[in-house]
Design a protein around this motif. Structure first.
Motif, PDB file in Angstrom:
ATOM      1  N   ASP A  15      34.600 -46.587  12.339  1.00 17.71           N
ATOM      2  CA  ASP A  15      33.732 -47.750  12.093  1.00 17.71           C
ATOM      3  C   ASP A  15      33.851 -48.251  10.652  1.00 17.71           C
ATOM      4  N   LEU A  16      34.513 -47.465   9.801  1.00 22.11           N
ATOM      5  CA  LEU A  16      34.531 -47.777   8.361  1.00 22.11           C
ATOM      6  C   LEU A  16      35.173 -49.123   8.046  1.00 22.11           C
ATOM      7  N   LYS A  17      36.190 -49.492   8.832  1.00 21.41           N
ATOM      8  CA  LYS A  17      36.870 -50.757   8.535  1.00 21.41           C
ATOM      9  C   LYS A  17      35.896 -51.946   8.663  1.00 21.41           C
ATOM     10  N   ILE A  18      34.877 -51.802   9.492  1.00 15.63           N
ATOM     11  CA  ILE A  18      33.833 -52.831   9.593  1.00 15.63           C
ATOM     12  C   ILE A  18      32.718 -52.551   8.581  1.00 15.63           C
ATOM     13  N   MET A  19      32.249 -51.312   8.542  1.00 11.18           N
ATOM     14  CA  MET A  19      31.065 -50.981   7.738  1.00 11.18           C
ATOM     15  C   MET A  19      31.301 -51.099   6.232  1.00 11.18           C
ATOM     16  N   LYS A  20      32.568 -51.063   5.815  1.00 12.49           N
ATOM     17  CA  LYS A  20      32.858 -51.193   4.380  1.00 12.49           C
ATOM     18  C   LYS A  20      32.368 -52.543   3.833  1.00 12.49           C
ATOM     19  N   GLU A  21      32.213 -53.512   4.721  1.00 16.42           N
ATOM     20  CA  GLU A  21      31.757 -54.829   4.245  1.00 16.42           C
ATOM     21  C   GLU A  21      30.320 -54.785   3.728  1.00 16.42           C
ATOM     22  N   VAL A  89      29.267 -52.372  16.477  1.00 13.58           N
ATOM     23  CA  VAL A  89      30.685 -52.381  16.095  1.00 13.58           C
ATOM     24  C   VAL A  89      31.539 -52.490  17.359  1.00 13.58           C
ATOM     25  N   LYS A  90      32.495 -53.383  17.331  1.00 10.77           N
ATOM     26  CA  LYS A  90      33.443 -53.446  18.458  1.00 10.77           C
ATOM     27  C   LYS A  90      34.490 -52.366  18.220  1.00 10.77           C
ATOM     28  N   SER A  91      34.436 -51.302  19.008  1.00 18.24           N
ATOM     29  CA  SER A  91      35.290 -50.142  18.749  1.00 18.24           C
ATOM     30  C   SER A  91      36.232 -49.884  19.921  1.00 18.24           C
ATOM     31  N   SER A  92      37.009 -48.813  19.805  1.00 22.04           N
ATOM     32  CA  SER A  92      38.015 -48.513  20.834  1.00 22.04           C
ATOM     33  C   SER A  92      37.364 -48.240  22.199  1.00 22.04           C
ATOM     34  N   ASN A  93      36.121 -47.754  22.193  1.00 28.13           N
ATOM     35  CA  ASN A  93      35.453 -47.465  23.470  1.00 28.13           C
ATOM     36  C   ASN A  93      34.492 -48.572  23.901  1.00 28.13           C
ATOM     37  N   SER A  94      34.539 -49.737  23.222  1.00 31.58           N
ATOM     38  CA  SER A  94      33.662 -50.852  23.608  1.00 31.58           C
ATOM     39  C   SER A  94      34.211 -51.523  24.850  1.00 31.58           C
ATOM     40  N   ILE A  95      33.318 -52.053  25.671  1.00 30.28           N
ATOM     41  CA  ILE A  95      33.783 -52.883  26.786  1.00 30.28           C
ATOM     42  C   ILE A  95      34.215 -54.217  26.182  1.00 30.28           C
TER      43      ILE A  95
END
Ligand code: RP5
Length: 171
Positions: A15-21, A89-95
């Motif tokens: 999630d860091l690539k998003i949360m770093k913002e 967060v839109k992640s690898s396990n998100s629909i």
């Protein structure tokens, strides 16, 4: 080094690539923060310890990001009376992201999570700063300056469109 006022947590390092913002905004506006991974389902005890000690450690706001069945922000909100801002967060396990948006947004009455847009970590950082700015004049002043910079950017863009013409700017 001053004590962190905002706790940024996320369910996974992915999630860091998003949360770093959120972190980047707080850094820019000079609000001390801490950032770590706390997983509601993989490290439940760590989550309980983190959330229940957050106020006594001096935190004022928690920003919590998670993807998929994103229960971290709601669970953290259940363990502290600090305001919790949730970042779906839109992640690898998100629909498609709606799963996380609804998991975070649709908290039952009594335990709110202030939910920002999908991947909206920057807004979570801004909102955290605004909460702190209600009782800190210097931070409020820096937020006003940030708002003025947004206005200036739009003014520059419409001035450029009017000067050069929209066709030139789309070439
Ligand atoms: C959630 O599952 C995390 O917040 C992350 O968004 C998602 C995927 O986690 P990883 O499998 O990448 O660790 O708990």
């Amino acid at each position: 080094m001053s004590k962190p006022m905002v706790g940024i947590i996320m369910g996974s390092q992915s999630d860091l690539k998003i949360m770093k913002e959120a972190a980047e905004f707080l850094e820019a506006i000079k609000i001390p923060f801490e950032l770590t991974v706390v997983s509601a389902h993989r490290t439940p005890k760590r989550m309980v310890d983190y959330a229940s000690s957050a106020r006594s450690r001096g935190l004022k706001v928690i920003v919590a990001g998670a993807g998929g069945a994103a229960h971290l922000p709601g669970m953290v909100a259940s363990l502290t009376s600090l305001p919790v801002i949730g970042v779906p967060v839109k992640s690898s396990n998100s629909i498609d992201g709606w799963d996380s948006v609804l998991s975070i947004l649709q908290m039952p009455s009594g335990v709110p999570v202030a939910t920002v847009a999908l991947n909206g970590a920057k807004n979570a950082g801004i909102l955290a700063a605004q909460i702190i700015g209600t009782s800190d004049k210097n931070i409020a002043k820096r937020l006003d300056q940030y708002k003025s910079s947004l206005q200036k950017k739009v003014e520059e863009s419409f001035a450029e469109i009017e000067r050069k013409g929209w066709k030139k700017l789309t070439e």
